[in-house]
Write a protein that holds these residues in place. Sequence first.
Motif, short mmCIF file in Angstrom:
data_model
loop_
_atom_site.label_atom_id
_atom_site.label_comp_id
_atom_site.label_asym_id
_atom_site.label_seq_id
_atom_site.Cartn_x
_atom_site.Cartn_y
_atom_site.Cartn_z
N VAL A 24 1.25 -35.67 -8.91
CA VAL A 24 1.54 -37.11 -8.94
C VAL A 24 1.02 -37.66 -10.26
N SER B 24 5.97 -39.24 -7.65
CA SER B 24 5.49 -38.15 -6.79
C SER B 24 5.73 -36.82 -7.48
N ILE C 45 7.20 -43.97 -6.44
CA ILE C 45 6.45 -44.45 -5.29
C ILE C 45 6.18 -45.95 -5.43
#
Length: 156
Positions: A18, A37, A43
């Motif tokens: 991430v 991600s 995200i």
Amino acid sequence: MDPADDLPQRASAPAARVHFQLFADAAPGHIRWRLLSGNRREIGRSVASYADADECRVHINLMLAQLPLMTTRVVRASSSSWSWEMLLGTQLTVISGRRFDRQIRCAQALALFRELAPEAVIHPAVMPALARRGGGERVALLPARAGAVRLGRALR
């Protein structure tokens, strides 16, 4: 022999992949960030834009330090979709990277952001707007220097 040696080993922890990606908006001098991600899905993203990459990195670290103080909410984005928001006081700071068809999925994505953001690294390069959106000419990414956003040369 250690019994743990018999357990399957993961190649790498999901949080290790991430990362925060800096990207240049179409307008010059507007750098924003988004949290991606391990499979490169967005995200969450910043609401504000910053003058240069260094200022953007500073604000990512400030956001992370203030993460426990932020309030969150899941809101209707349209009659058939949901999004999430994070606020510091009354200031909207972070928003979901996309809309969700179910309220529960939206709440789960918000929880995922709160869980993964503190472990994420900040990628050193700034992604040009055209390369990020998939339109126009593909460009090579070059590391940002002293806050300058540089577009790379065309790839063949």
